[in-house]
Write an enzyme that holds these catalytic residues in place. Structure first.
Site, PDB file in Angstrom:
ATOM      1  N   HIS A 176       0.852  -1.188   0.000  1.00  0.00           N
ATOM      2  CA  HIS A 176       0.000   0.000   0.000  1.00  0.00           C
ATOM      3  C   HIS A 176       0.891   1.242   0.000  1.00  0.00           C
ATOM      4  O   HIS A 176       2.022   1.213   0.489  1.00  0.00           O
ATOM      5  CB  HIS A 176      -0.871  -0.025   1.264  1.00  0.00           C
ATOM      6  CG  HIS A 176      -1.881   1.078   1.324  1.00  0.00           C
ATOM      7  ND1 HIS A 176      -1.628   2.277   1.947  1.00  0.00           N
ATOM      8  CD2 HIS A 176      -3.134   1.166   0.839  1.00  0.00           C
ATOM      9  CE1 HIS A 176      -2.696   3.051   1.855  1.00  0.00           C
ATOM     10  NE2 HIS A 176      -3.624   2.402   1.181  1.00  0.00           N
ATOM     11  N   SER A 177       0.359   2.330  -0.519  1.00  0.00           N
ATOM     12  CA  SER A 177       1.196   3.515  -0.716  1.00  0.00           C
ATOM     13  C   SER A 177       1.699   4.131   0.592  1.00  0.00           C
ATOM     14  O   SER A 177       2.581   4.970   0.572  1.00  0.00           O
ATOM     15  CB  SER A 177       0.462   4.556  -1.553  1.00  0.00           C
ATOM     16  OG  SER A 177      -0.711   4.949  -0.898  1.00  0.00           O
ATOM     17  N   THR A 178       1.143   3.724   1.715  1.00  0.00           N
ATOM     18  CA  THR A 178       1.676   4.201   2.996  1.00  0.00           C
ATOM     19  C   THR A 178       2.824   3.327   3.494  1.00  0.00           C
ATOM     20  O   THR A 178       3.405   3.615   4.538  1.00  0.00           O
ATOM     21  CB  THR A 178       0.579   4.198   4.080  1.00  0.00           C
ATOM     22  OG1 THR A 178       0.035   2.874   4.139  1.00  0.00           O
ATOM     23  CG2 THR A 178      -0.520   5.187   3.769  1.00  0.00           C
ATOM     24  N   LYS A 179       3.111   2.253   2.768  1.00  0.00           N
ATOM     25  CA  LYS A 179       4.141   1.327   3.225  1.00  0.00           C
ATOM     26  C   LYS A 179       5.524   1.733   2.713  1.00  0.00           C
ATOM     27  O   LYS A 179       5.660   2.553   1.806  1.00  0.00           O
ATOM     28  CB  LYS A 179       3.807  -0.095   2.776  1.00  0.00           C
ATOM     29  CG  LYS A 179       2.538  -0.665   3.396  1.00  0.00           C
ATOM     30  CD  LYS A 179       2.652  -0.811   4.907  1.00  0.00           C
ATOM     31  CE  LYS A 179       1.447  -1.516   5.514  1.00  0.00           C
ATOM     32  NZ  LYS A 179       0.185  -0.749   5.398  1.00  0.00           N
ATOM     33  N   LEU A 180       6.558   1.104   3.319  1.00  0.00           N
ATOM     34  CA  LEU A 180       7.955   1.374   2.982  1.00  0.00           C
ATOM     35  C   LEU A 180       8.181   1.278   1.468  1.00  0.00           C
ATOM     36  O   LEU A 180       8.678   2.206   0.835  1.00  0.00           O
ATOM     37  CB  LEU A 180       8.790   0.308   3.702  1.00  0.00           C
ATOM     38  CG  LEU A 180      10.267   0.509   3.853  1.00  0.00           C
ATOM     39  CD1 LEU A 180      10.583   1.825   4.521  1.00  0.00           C
ATOM     40  CD2 LEU A 180      10.863  -0.657   4.667  1.00  0.00           C
TER      41      LEU A 180
END
Lengths: 359, 359
Positions: free
Chosen positions: A178-182
């Site tokens: 997901h785009s909030t991930k590393l």
């Protein structure tokens, strides 16, 4: 605004350059050239073999439950993102919660056996904030009680445990892109299997069971990642070393200050594991302090996040009446602070001074 | 090679220009600006109100089943893409097949009542090739027997029935925006509800039940569409009139020839429905003829596709022992011929001459 996270985006020209190949192929999904290339590169970078990339990080949990034939009780952690529990419930299984360890925030293996019944079929637990569960203890319990093991490794990109990828443990491991991930592909995820036979089965599951155009090999749904996602992964991947190095520097600034502060607890990372600096969690002495800190930060347009709150055993749809004192207490006291590639050292220092002046 | 379909791609510069906005926002998923804009435009173009775009066209079927509280038997069609049945089975319900009409290829409503039991909770059927089911008859049966109605409208972009969007019928309708579809977002789909209360419930379901950051409103999984997908939809949408007009011309060339041929059957489109020219299905007099035609085309590097084969009641995991003579017969005799925006009239004529010379 300084948010808890900010999506890393490579220059759009680099994304477009890669995507041009999909345009030339006129091929936008269904295991295209870019996806195959991304998987080859991830295999090298992570040191994993039997895996594939998916359209998000939740479908792999659902598919794992189905593929392993689990229909009854699953031992799980109350301290995780909601997807860990909701996947279990969505797949018509019953989550049976076991409390977490105070220091690592992963499942407390000493309490698992008491929760096992004749209906227990699996353990589905989270390497929370990239911190591995007690993998050895879980392996012993799984063998003794004939249980499947699924690791929700949503936060674990690049984590190594005892010399190999953390995704190589358990029957199935998953990750979120997901785009909030590393590391990210916009939305996305992947699932990893140690067993090639299971890998083949699960690969069918994620594409309607298609075995060629006119034959089907068992049940399936759609968890396919598109070339739009794969291109994002290929564009982000070359930056990962730089991103992780920068996040490490920021985390060290945070932690150096927190270690000297009364009434602040940091997560203890398990020995044998590498850190990926995916989150900056900090635990306060009580919820009142957390709320004060949160408000003081928000007043300066800084937005931390209560990862993970509430404790999942308190969700109304799980009908769990067992208390999970450690998880419930931690959930009320833990805050994830801003941490992302473009965050500046001065901004970290500002956040630290606000916290220091508030607690 | 001339394939059964070819993804329509706008100039990549147009895609990038739109995507630039997501880059500027640093916002790549979770109902971003582009997705909201796409939904507003689709609302106008299609004439629909309570709907949202999803990451693919299968998750909406799964979510619809859960949201409507269906856990037992679902009346369904054996003549559809496998997702119609596999979603039912994945969600632990039992598909109960009812045969199709010979001419429209949609469910034969005169046979539905005989299949209803005390466990029947819903009808989930497909407007196959964009051809509406007998919506009025289904509405009468649903009311009489207190059944929910889910329409798999995967093929139905832009179809109007009796003066309004076909997606406005049934309790829930779904559509696919897969890259092989008329309108696409790479992978993608949408779900449509007549009832605002149901819409709200389902919107929670598709995003983990999130009600703000720290509260949950019921069970959920992840069916979110990203800005990468939304940008594709926004880039493709302005071309839809041109695309449909071109496909109409090609279909008319095909059908004008087929109407004069012995032993060829075309789908009868239901009165009151507009056509969207999403597929070019043709039914031969027997499977031997189909296989001969398929081989003759493939010898010239033309790849038609056996949509839909096999008849879904014959899937090994459905354990259906009822024969569906019409669907089984049609499945063996129907072929979808190449149809896409860049297909040339000369290529259609070539295909037609190969078929004419083969049958």
């Amino acid at each position: 605004m300084i948010n808890v996270t900010q999506t890393f985006l490579p220059p759009i020209e680099e994304y477009t350059l890669i995507l041009n190949r999909a345009w030339r192929n006129k091929w936008i999904t269904n295991r295209g050239e870019l996806l195959i290339e991304l998987e080859a590169k991830l295999s090298d970078v992570l040191g994993v073999e039997h895996f594939f990339v998916t359209t998000n990080g939740t479908l792999p949990l659902q598919i794992a439950i189905k593929a392993l034939g689990i229909t009854k009780e699953i031992i799980t952690t109350p301290f995780s993102y909601v997807a860990t529990t909701s996947s279990i419930v969505w797949e018509n299984c019953t989550p049976v919660f076991v409390d977490i360890e105070k220091e690592t925030l992963t499942i407390d293996c000493s309490k698992i056996e008491a929760a096992i019944t004749s209906d227990t079929e699996a353990i589905l637990v989270t390497h929370v904030f990239g911190n591995p569960c007690d993998i050895e203890a879980i392996a012993v319990l799984a063998k003794k009680h004939n249980l499947k093991v699924i690791y929700d490794g949503a936060h674990c990109f690049n984590v190594q445990y005892k010399g190999q990828s953390i995704f190589n443990y358990g029957d199935v491991s998953t990750v979120s892109f997901h785009s909030t991930k590393l590391f990210h592909t916009g939305e996305g995820g992947a699932m990893f299997m140690r067993d090639k036979v299971l890998y083949d089965k699960v690969l069918y599951h994620h594409n309607f069971g298609h075995n060629g155009r006119e034959k089907f090999h068992g049940l399936g749904i759609n968890a396919k990642a598109s070339e739009l996602q794969a291109a994002m992964g290929l564009a982000v991947l070359p930056y990962m070393k730089t991103i992780i190095e920068k996040r490490k520097q920021l985390v060290e600034i945070y932690e150096n200050v927190f270690r000297g502060l009364e009434g602040i607890q940091l997560v203890r990372f398990r020995e044998g594991a590498t850190r990926n600096y995916s989150y900056m969690p900090v635990i306060f002495k009580d919820e009142g302090t957390l709320l004060k800190v949160k408000k003081a930060l928000e007043d300066k347009d800084i937005v931390p996040r209560r990862y993970f709150y509430p404790s999942l055993n308190t969700l109304d749809y799980v009908h769990s009446n067992k208390e999970m004192p450690v998880s419930e207490s931690i959930s009320k006291r833990i805050l994830c602070l801003p941490l992302y590639y473009e965050l500046k050292e001065e901004e970290v220092k500002l956040i630290l001074s606000i916290i220091t002046n508030t607690i």
